[in-house]
Scaffold this active site. Structure first.
Site, mmCIF file in Angstrom:
data_model
loop_
_atom_site.group_PDB
_atom_site.id
_atom_site.type_symbol
_atom_site.label_atom_id
_atom_site.label_comp_id
_atom_site.label_asym_id
_atom_site.label_seq_id
_atom_site.Cartn_x
_atom_site.Cartn_y
_atom_site.Cartn_z
ATOM 1 N N ARG A 113 0.628 -1.250 0.059
ATOM 2 C CA ARG A 113 -0.018 -0.303 -0.241
ATOM 3 C C ARG A 113 1.033 1.308 0.132
ATOM 4 N NH1 ARG A 113 -3.927 -0.508 4.416
ATOM 5 N NH2 ARG A 113 -1.811 -1.737 5.561
ATOM 6 N N ASN A 170 -6.091 -2.879 1.485
ATOM 7 C CA ASN A 170 -6.546 -4.643 1.659
ATOM 8 C C ASN A 170 -7.783 -4.527 1.752
ATOM 9 O OD1 ASN A 170 -3.543 -4.587 2.020
ATOM 10 N ND2 ASN A 170 -3.186 -4.657 4.312
#
Length: 88
Positions: free
Chosen positions: A16, A34
């Site tokens: 990320r 996620n």
């Protein structure tokens, strides 16, 4: 805008943050988060098609700890974003 679903070893490996840095480099807007099934979702808006393709290629290549097995790309017609963020 596009919705990308990234499959593979992409959680718990800084993916990320890697995506957020790339988005900043390419002036993209949207978010990364996620998903419960182990995938990562990216919503991205970038008006420059060449920059978008470069961003996508770097996502497929991943960072040094990730391993991208598959990238699913689709059109996204939801909310518009004015910056790129990590969602939790």
């Amino acid at each position: 805008m596009k919705r990308l679903i990234v499959k593979g070893r992409v959680q718990g490996v800084g993916f990320r943050y890697f995506t957020e840095i790339l988005a900043s480099e390419y002036g993209a807007k949207g978010y990364v988060k996620n998903l419960f099934n182990g995938d990562v979702e990216i919503i991205i808006s970038n008006e420059n098609e060449i920059e978008y393709k470069q961003f996508k290629n770097k996502i497929i290549a991943g960072n040094s700890m990730s391993e991208v097995d598959k990238l699913v790309e689709e059109e996204y017609y939801g909310e518009k974003y004015n910056k790129f963020t990590i969602k939790y």
